[in-house]
Design a protein around this motif. Structure first.
Motif, PDB file in Angstrom:
ATOM      1  N   LYS A  21      11.831   8.664  -7.880  1.00 52.51           N
ATOM      2  CA  LYS A  21      11.426   7.425  -8.548  1.00 52.51           C
ATOM      3  C   LYS A  21      12.159   6.222  -7.922  1.00 52.51           C
ATOM      4  N   ALA A  22      13.472   6.404  -7.738  1.00 57.83           N
ATOM      5  CA  ALA A  22      14.260   5.304  -7.151  1.00 57.83           C
ATOM      6  C   ALA A  22      13.766   4.993  -5.747  1.00 57.83           C
ATOM      7  N   HIS A  23      13.377   6.051  -5.017  1.00 57.23           N
ATOM      8  CA  HIS A  23      12.897   5.845  -3.653  1.00 57.23           C
ATOM      9  C   HIS A  23      11.605   5.020  -3.653  1.00 57.23           C
ATOM     10  N   ALA A  24      10.732   5.333  -4.606  1.00 57.52           N
ATOM     11  CA  ALA A  24       9.479   4.557  -4.699  1.00 57.52           C
ATOM     12  C   ALA A  24       9.779   3.111  -5.090  1.00 57.52           C
ATOM     13  N   LEU A  45       0.830  -1.217   0.000  1.00 62.75           N
ATOM     14  CA  LEU A  45       0.000   0.000   0.000  1.00 62.75           C
ATOM     15  C   LEU A  45       0.863   1.265   0.000  1.00 62.75           C
ATOM     16  N   VAL A  46       1.915   1.255   0.810  1.00 62.58           N
ATOM     17  CA  VAL A  46       2.796   2.435   0.861  1.00 62.58           C
ATOM     18  C   VAL A  46       3.506   2.618  -0.483  1.00 62.58           C
ATOM     19  N   ALA A  47       3.933   1.494  -1.074  1.00 61.90           N
ATOM     20  CA  ALA A  47       4.584   1.589  -2.393  1.00 61.90           C
ATOM     21  C   ALA A  47       3.623   2.187  -3.414  1.00 61.90           C
ATOM     22  N   PHE A  48       2.361   1.773  -3.344  1.00 57.86           N
ATOM     23  CA  PHE A  48       1.356   2.304  -4.268  1.00 57.86           C
ATOM     24  C   PHE A  48       1.168   3.809  -4.044  1.00 57.86           C
ATOM     25  N   ASP A  79       1.156  14.996  -6.450  1.00 58.43           N
ATOM     26  CA  ASP A  79       0.212  15.429  -5.421  1.00 58.43           C
ATOM     27  C   ASP A  79       0.837  15.209  -4.036  1.00 58.43           C
ATOM     28  N   GLU A  80       1.016  16.304  -3.294  1.00 56.83           N
ATOM     29  CA  GLU A  80       1.684  16.235  -1.996  1.00 56.83           C
ATOM     30  C   GLU A  80       0.928  15.379  -0.986  1.00 56.83           C
ATOM     31  N   THR A  81      -0.403  15.254  -1.182  1.00 52.58           N
ATOM     32  CA  THR A  81      -1.172  14.428  -0.237  1.00 52.58           C
ATOM     33  C   THR A  81      -0.636  13.000  -0.240  1.00 52.58           C
ATOM     34  N   THR A 108       2.338   8.607   2.162  1.00 54.11           N
ATOM     35  CA  THR A 108       3.477   7.682   2.170  1.00 54.11           C
ATOM     36  C   THR A 108       4.229   7.781   3.483  1.00 54.11           C
ATOM     37  N   LYS A 109       4.447   9.011   3.937  1.00 51.27           N
ATOM     38  CA  LYS A 109       5.231   9.196   5.162  1.00 51.27           C
ATOM     39  C   LYS A 109       4.455   8.740   6.396  1.00 51.27           C
TER      40      LYS A 109
END
Lengths: 436, 376
Positions: free
Chosen positions: A123-126, A31-34, A44-46, A51-52
């Motif tokens: 992108k790499a972080h995701a 879910l967090v990856a998504f 979108d900052e939301t 994620t955080k």
């Protein structure tokens, strides 16, 4: 108490505690990856805040899961040394592969995700979180393969006084393990979905961070809906296979005593193991058990009396674990289907939100009971048909196991209390406010 | 090609693989060593947090390497796993608990309302770094001094003392091995912090600490080396498989082939060089020499214990119950299958090296910590 019972209690305590944290790790990582991917794609900052926020809860949960996992590896040696000596040739290799390929990557990737926000590209972080989710799933593959082998041993021969591997492919493609995987991992996804929906419901009921938690709820809802239906389907397939491979377990979980055609399914029963019957049977539906496990209302289903008394699993515990798991497993699709129709007016549905908030523990209960059924239902065998649990424990004094069991209970109680307290506290606190 | 390898070659390969992982674990014990510096080296909360966060970015590497080491031994030498873990119950349980409290200490220490307070979690880290490593060291010592167990026809272990492995600490050789590892870990920990942290007052104290710990390690190292090379060892008759005591066995092993000797002396020189660079030349890269040196010394120790017809897990109670890499291993088929899997290990190691490089490309500062969302 004898050493076998104490060793079983210790293993049950540590495994069930471990599995309070593993499912959320498996599902929340996806879910967090998504969410992070949505952030990378939309800007979108939301989604970044999501994620955080969910990522923080994931990390607290992950730490306890990792730490308690090593205990299981140790215990196969410390408390089940006869088992390790006898089947280590097969079982040990599966654990080692899990440690090498999956667990190692998962654990080391976590550090990159935590501290890599400003060091690698968005992108790499995701991608890192997707890799964590993938490695976690691979970890589950190998662990469930090891457990699947205990449930339905294949690909081995008895040689040199022990079980030796002769067909690795047979172990890897063991149907029991595959079905276990497709039942257990989706169940973990359900748990994670209900976790996210429950916490989102808490904030929506308080009318805070509405956009944030509505989005979170909807993502988890879709996830939960898909996998709650999927888990029911694989559960049915698993049941059919259990009947073929572990008929005594099937008979115990259905409190089915006599071998009959047109076997009935009891919606509720109270098994009386001493007198080999059910003292109470409510809602018995003729032929339904035959249909469920053989897909034929007139098929024969073996009853518990077909097995020697000392080769029957505990019926009461197997039956109630299974019934409760199935009842909860039926509730999850219903709750998510209702949620689907309310997804655009969640804030106006306080009754539903309250139900979802209080439903957070239910998948935990269902999953734990699923494991109780899997392990207790396999008794008296530690490896079905090959090695009895009573022959597998280490030759240690029961007083020693008692002391270590008490130590585990104390340390794990502290771990669990702090872990769940921190999760609850951070969940209630909500996300960081938006920058704008 | 792997499928055609002889059984004994695979057994040797797997002892080498286990030795490599075990030796890497000894290097990664710099995390544990660093944890033991918490109460003496930093001044003030910020410096302490700096150390914990620097180590905290690596603790999972050490932890997972321990899991991998256990997994490799279980898979390749299940009889050893069953005998040692099932017999030396308390040693392994205590080691396990010290690692459980380590991991949660990193996660919980800085969290609000963590029940026990930061000081308790720091004490947990100290216990892991000292008692945990001491116990691991004494367990390694028993590879040479032996343990008091016997095996029956079904390979089931009977441990002969009620202390379940803790009695190993009564042997001064085992204890010295453990204390050497503790002080070596402290040296490595201090050198790692020098390399990883940009805060001169703290790194200056780390340099001094590395030197003091190094000096403390010397008598224990000396005791271990002198005794190791003069002690009676557990030899195996390659024809009959019979285990017998042989004087100067490990000295013979040292010169039986070049590798153990080269690794041992080369490794020690590298550690000394790393300490010299750190403590007297003001360099930051001593950890790499110290780390590689520790890996080489570890390899030498494992090779001395396992190769040249030696029982690597000897029984001082029943000689013929002693375990060798040949009688304790998995089957030919399993070792073959596992060797295919092990081909992936270099990729895992390469990945770890890459991650390390990415995470370490800048030294950690107090200013950076103040900006971090997540702190250990």
């Amino acid at each position: 108490m004898d050493v076998v019972l104490l060793s079983r209690l210790q293993f049950a305590t540590t495994t069930m505690f471990h599995f309070l944290f593993v499912p959320l790790t498996l599902g929340l990582s996806v879910l967090v990856a998504f969410m992070e991917t949505k952030y990378v794609k939309t800007g979108d900052e939301t989604y970044l805040r999501m994620t955080k926020f969910w990522g923080k809860l994931f990390l607290i949960n992950f730490a306890v899961g990792v730490v308690t996992g090593i205990t299981l590896e140790f215990q196969f040696g410390t408390n089940w040394s006869r088992y390790s000596a006898y089947v280590g040739d097969i079982f040990g290799s599966l654990l080692a592969i899990e440690a090498t390929t999956a667990f190692f990557l998962e654990s080391t990737l976590i550090g990159v995700w935590i501290f890599g926000w400003n060091k690698i590209s968005k992108k790499a972080h995701a991608i890192v979180m997707w890799l964590i989710a993938g490695a976690g799933t691979m970890s589950a593959v190998w662990i469930l393969m090891a457990n699947g082998w205990m449930q339905h041993p294949v690909g081995f021969t008895i040689r040199n006084g022990r079980a030796e591997l002769v067909d690795f492919a047979a172990v890897v493609f063991n149907k029991f393990a595959i079905l276990e995987f497709f039942h257990t991992v989706p169940a973990a996804y359900i748990l994670s979905a209900f976790f996210v929906m429950g916490i989102s419901a808490y904030h929506l009921l308080k009318k805070q961070h509405i956009d944030f938690f509505t989005k979170s709820f909807r993502i988890a809802l879709v996830f939960g809906l898909i996998f709650s239906i999927f888990t029911v389907i694989t559960g049915d397939m698993h049941g059919v296979h259990v009947n073929e491979t572990q008929p005594a377990k099937l008979a115990a979980m259905e409190a089915h005593w006599e071998t009959t055609t047109r076997a009935p399914l009891h919606l509720f029963a109270v098994p009386d193991e001493k007198n080999e019957r059910n003292s109470v049977e409510i809602g018995s539906i003729p032929g339904l058990l035959s249909f469920l496990v053989r897909h034929d209302f007139n098929a024969e289903v073996r009853g518990l009396k077909d097995f020697p008394k000392d080769e029957r699993p505990p019926v009461l515990l197997s039956f109630f674990s299974f019934r409760t798991m199935v009842a909860l497993g039926t509730l999850f699709p219903l709750l998510t289907i209702i949620g689907w129709f309310k997804r655009n007016r969640l804030v106006e549905s306080p009754g539903y939100l309250k139900i979802m908030l209080w439903s957070i523990p239910l998948p935990y209960i269902a999953i734990e009971l699923g494991w109780v059924l899997a392990e207790v239902g396999r008794q008296p065998w530690i490896v079905y048909g090959l090695m009895k649990t009573s022959d597998a424990a280490s030759p240690v004094a029961s007083s020693q196991v008692l002391i270590s069991l008490i130590a585990f209970i104390l340390v794990y109680s502290l771990l669990g209390a702090v872990g769940f307290y921190l999760i609850a506290k951070n969940a209630k606190k909500g996300p960081e406010p938006a920058v704008n | 090609m792997i499928g055609n390898l002889d059984y004994s070659i695979l057994q040797i390969i797997w002892w080498i693989i286990a030795s490599v992982v075990g030796s890497l674990f000894l290097f990664l014990n710099f995390v544990q060593g660093g944890q033991t510096l918490l109460f003496t080296v930093p001044k003030g909360e910020e410096e302490k947090t700096l150390i914990i966060n620097s180590l905290g970015r690596k603790w999972e590497l050490t932890f997972t390497t321990l899991v991998l080491f256990g997994g490799a031994l279980f898979a390749a030498f299940p009889k050893f796993y069953a005998t040692s873990f099932g017999g030396a119950y308390w040693v392994w349980m205590l080691i396990l608990f010290t690692f459980i409290i380590q991991a949660v200490s990193y996660e919980y220490r800085k969290k609000e309302c963590n029940f026990l307070g930061a000081g308790t979690y720091e004490a947990f880290l100290f216990i892991n770094g000292s008692i945990g490593i001491l116990l691991i060291g004494t367990a390694v010592g028993t590879f040479f001094t032996g343990s008091s167990f016997s095996l029956n026809d079904y390979n089931q272990v009977t441990w002969q003392t009620p202390y379940r492995g803790l009695e190993a600490a009564r042997n001064f050789f085992n204890l010295s091995m453990g204390l050497f590892l503790v002080f070596n870990a402290r040296v490595l920990g201090a050198m790692y912090l020098v390399n990883n942290i940009d805060h001169k007052p703290l790194t200056d104290r780390c340099r001094k600490s590395a030197w003091i710990s190094f000096l403390w390690s010397l008598p224990f190292l000396g005791y271990v080396l002198v005794n190791l090379l003069s002690m009676t060892g557990y030899a195996v008759n390659p024809e009959s498989g019979e285990v017998f005591l042989q004087k100067g066995k490990y000295l013979q092993n040292l010169f039986a082939c070049p590798a153990p000797g080269l690794f041992l002396f080369g490794g020690l020189i590298l550690v000394i060089y790393g300490v010299t660079l750190t403590c007297f030349k003001g360099k930051n890269n001593g950890i790499w020499f110290g780390g590689v040196g520790t890996v080489l010394v570890g390899l030498a120790v494992f090779f001395l214990a396992g190769f040249n017809n030696t029982a690597f897990y000897p029984s001082s109670y029943a000689l013929q119950s002693s375990l060798t890499i040949y009688n304790a291993s998995s089957s030919h088929y399993t070792l073959t299958a596992m060797t295919y899997v092990a081909l992936g290990i270099p990729f895992v190691l390469a990945y770890i090296a890459y991650v390390w490089k990415q995470m370490n490309n800048k030294q950690l500062t107090i200013a950076e910590l103040r900006e971090e969302d997540e702190l250990y």
